[in-house]
Design a protein around this motif. Sequence first.
Motif, short mmCIF file in Angstrom:
data_model
loop_
_atom_site.label_atom_id
_atom_site.label_comp_id
_atom_site.label_asym_id
_atom_site.label_seq_id
_atom_site.Cartn_x
_atom_site.Cartn_y
_atom_site.Cartn_z
N LEU A 1 9.18 18.77 -0.61
CA LEU A 1 8.06 18.15 0.11
C LEU A 1 7.71 16.78 -0.47
CD1 LEU A 1 5.88 21.32 0.62
CD2 LEU A 1 6.95 19.95 2.43
N GLY A 2 7.73 16.68 -1.79
CA GLY A 2 7.46 15.38 -2.43
C GLY A 2 8.50 14.34 -2.05
N ALA A 3 9.77 14.76 -2.05
CA ALA A 3 10.84 13.83 -1.67
C ALA A 3 10.70 13.41 -0.21
CB ALA A 3 12.20 14.48 -1.91
N LEU A 4 10.35 14.35 0.68
CA LEU A 4 10.12 13.99 2.08
C LEU A 4 8.94 13.02 2.21
CD1 LEU A 4 10.70 17.38 3.93
CD2 LEU A 4 12.11 15.31 4.06
N GLY A 5 7.91 13.25 1.40
CA GLY A 5 6.77 12.31 1.39
C GLY A 5 7.22 10.93 0.95
N THR B 1 0.82 -1.21 0.00
CA THR B 1 0.00 0.00 0.00
C THR B 1 0.85 1.26 0.00
OG1 THR B 1 -1.80 -1.18 1.09
CG2 THR B 1 -1.84 1.22 1.19
N PRO B 2 1.84 1.40 0.89
CA PRO B 2 2.68 2.59 0.81
C PRO B 2 3.49 2.65 -0.49
CG PRO B 2 3.02 1.47 2.92
CD PRO B 2 2.13 0.60 2.08
N ILE B 3 3.81 1.51 -1.06
CA ILE B 3 4.60 1.50 -2.28
C ILE B 3 3.79 2.08 -3.44
CG2 ILE B 3 5.89 0.05 -3.90
CD1 ILE B 3 7.09 0.47 -0.98
N PHE B 4 2.49 1.85 -3.47
CA PHE B 4 1.65 2.48 -4.50
C PHE B 4 1.66 3.99 -4.32
CE2 PHE B 4 -0.51 -1.76 -4.76
CZ PHE B 4 -0.14 -2.02 -6.07
N LEU B 5 1.62 4.46 -3.09
CA LEU B 5 1.74 5.90 -2.83
C LEU B 5 3.09 6.40 -3.31
CD1 LEU B 5 0.76 8.57 -1.64
CD2 LEU B 5 1.63 7.82 0.57
N LEU B 6 4.13 5.63 -3.08
CA LEU B 6 5.47 6.01 -3.52
C LEU B 6 5.52 6.15 -5.05
CD1 LEU B 6 8.33 6.63 -2.59
CD2 LEU B 6 8.83 4.19 -2.79
N SER B 7 4.85 5.28 -5.74
CA SER B 7 4.78 5.37 -7.20
C SER B 7 4.11 6.67 -7.65
CB SER B 7 4.02 4.16 -7.76
OG SER B 7 3.87 4.28 -9.15
N GLY B 8 3.05 7.04 -6.97
CA GLY B 8 2.38 8.31 -7.28
C GLY B 8 3.27 9.51 -6.97
N ILE B 9 3.99 9.44 -5.88
CA ILE B 9 4.91 10.53 -5.51
C ILE B 9 6.02 10.65 -6.56
CG2 ILE B 9 6.65 11.26 -3.83
CD1 ILE B 9 4.81 10.05 -1.64
N ALA B 10 6.53 9.51 -7.02
CA ALA B 10 7.57 9.55 -8.05
C ALA B 10 7.05 10.20 -9.33
CB ALA B 10 8.06 8.13 -8.34
N THR B 11 5.81 9.95 -9.67
CA THR B 11 5.21 10.58 -10.85
C THR B 11 5.12 12.09 -10.64
OG1 THR B 11 3.96 8.57 -11.32
CG2 THR B 11 3.18 10.60 -12.34
N LEU B 12 4.70 12.51 -9.44
CA LEU B 12 4.65 13.94 -9.14
C LEU B 12 6.03 14.58 -9.24
CD1 LEU B 12 2.25 14.14 -6.07
CD2 LEU B 12 1.88 15.09 -8.34
N LEU B 13 7.04 13.92 -8.70
CA LEU B 13 8.40 14.46 -8.77
C LEU B 13 8.86 14.59 -10.22
CD1 LEU B 13 10.08 12.62 -5.77
CD2 LEU B 13 9.52 15.05 -5.94
N ASN B 14 8.45 13.67 -11.06
CA ASN B 14 8.77 13.76 -12.48
C ASN B 14 8.12 14.99 -13.11
OD1 ASN B 14 9.82 13.02 -14.99
ND2 ASN B 14 8.05 11.76 -15.47
N VAL B 15 6.86 15.24 -12.77
CA VAL B 15 6.16 16.43 -13.28
C VAL B 15 6.85 17.69 -12.78
CG1 VAL B 15 4.00 17.74 -13.13
CG2 VAL B 15 3.93 15.29 -13.54
N PHE B 16 7.19 17.72 -11.50
CA PHE B 16 7.86 18.90 -10.94
C PHE B 16 9.20 19.15 -11.65
CE2 PHE B 16 5.82 17.79 -6.57
CZ PHE B 16 4.59 18.19 -7.04
N GLY B 17 9.94 18.08 -11.88
CA GLY B 17 11.24 18.21 -12.55
C GLY B 17 11.11 18.72 -13.97
N THR B 18 10.10 18.23 -14.69
CA THR B 18 9.86 18.69 -16.05
C THR B 18 9.52 20.18 -16.07
OG1 THR B 18 9.11 16.49 -16.71
CG2 THR B 18 8.44 18.33 -18.11
N ARG B 19 8.67 20.59 -15.17
CA ARG B 19 8.31 22.02 -15.10
C ARG B 19 9.52 22.87 -14.71
NH1 ARG B 19 3.34 23.55 -16.05
NH2 ARG B 19 3.64 25.51 -14.96
N LEU B 20 10.33 22.37 -13.81
CA LEU B 20 11.53 23.12 -13.42
C LEU B 20 12.48 23.27 -14.61
CD1 LEU B 20 12.76 24.55 -11.02
CD2 LEU B 20 13.77 22.40 -10.31
N ALA B 21 12.58 22.24 -15.42
CA ALA B 21 13.42 22.32 -16.62
C ALA B 21 12.88 23.37 -17.58
CB ALA B 21 13.51 20.96 -17.30
N ARG B 22 11.56 23.44 -17.73
CA ARG B 22 10.96 24.46 -18.60
C ARG B 22 11.23 25.86 -18.07
NH1 ARG B 22 5.16 23.69 -20.32
NH2 ARG B 22 5.86 25.21 -21.83
N VAL B 23 11.14 26.03 -16.76
CA VAL B 23 11.43 27.33 -16.15
C VAL B 23 12.89 27.70 -16.42
CG1 VAL B 23 11.69 28.54 -13.94
CG2 VAL B 23 9.60 27.26 -14.41
#
Length: 167
Positions: A86-90, A22-44
């Motif tokens: 915050l995502g990484a801490l999560g 169960t926590p590992i599924f949450l971790l998968s979602g967090i990893a996806t969020l971190l990927n989105v954040f990283g992509t946006r940071l690259a665009r900035v």
Amino acid sequence: MLESTVPTSLDSTAHIIQIALTPIFLLSGIATLLNVFGTRLARVADQAERISQAIAGASGPEQHRLAHRMNALRRRSLALDAAVILGALGGVATCGAALTLFVGALRDATVANILFLLFGLAILCTLSALMVFGFEMLLSSRGIRERVAVRQSEVAEETGAPMDTRL
């Protein structure tokens, strides 16, 4: 003595693994969020690079406008930095929750308080990361509206046509 602390049946071991997933599924979602954040940071970062090059050749009002845009990009990058942290801490708290499930099952100890704390921290950090990401999205859309308004006013000046100010 070791036999009393290690799960003895296949069913109990399978149950522990199911609960830990169960926590590992949450971790998968967090990893996806971190990927989105990283992509946006690259665009900035790409936009900041283009603007910094444009500032060198600009003068007067154009240079002031570009400097204002650079400040907006700085605020966005700070918001994304906070979301990533915050995502990484999560993610760390989620991994801690999964590890606590395994260790608790092996030690046959009550780890509910630690598990509650770690999983709660994971949810709180992920929620905070999403809120900061939402703030960054608002900054982004505000910047887009400002650029559209500037471009519309430039076109209106060049063509003499009335400007539509609705955004």
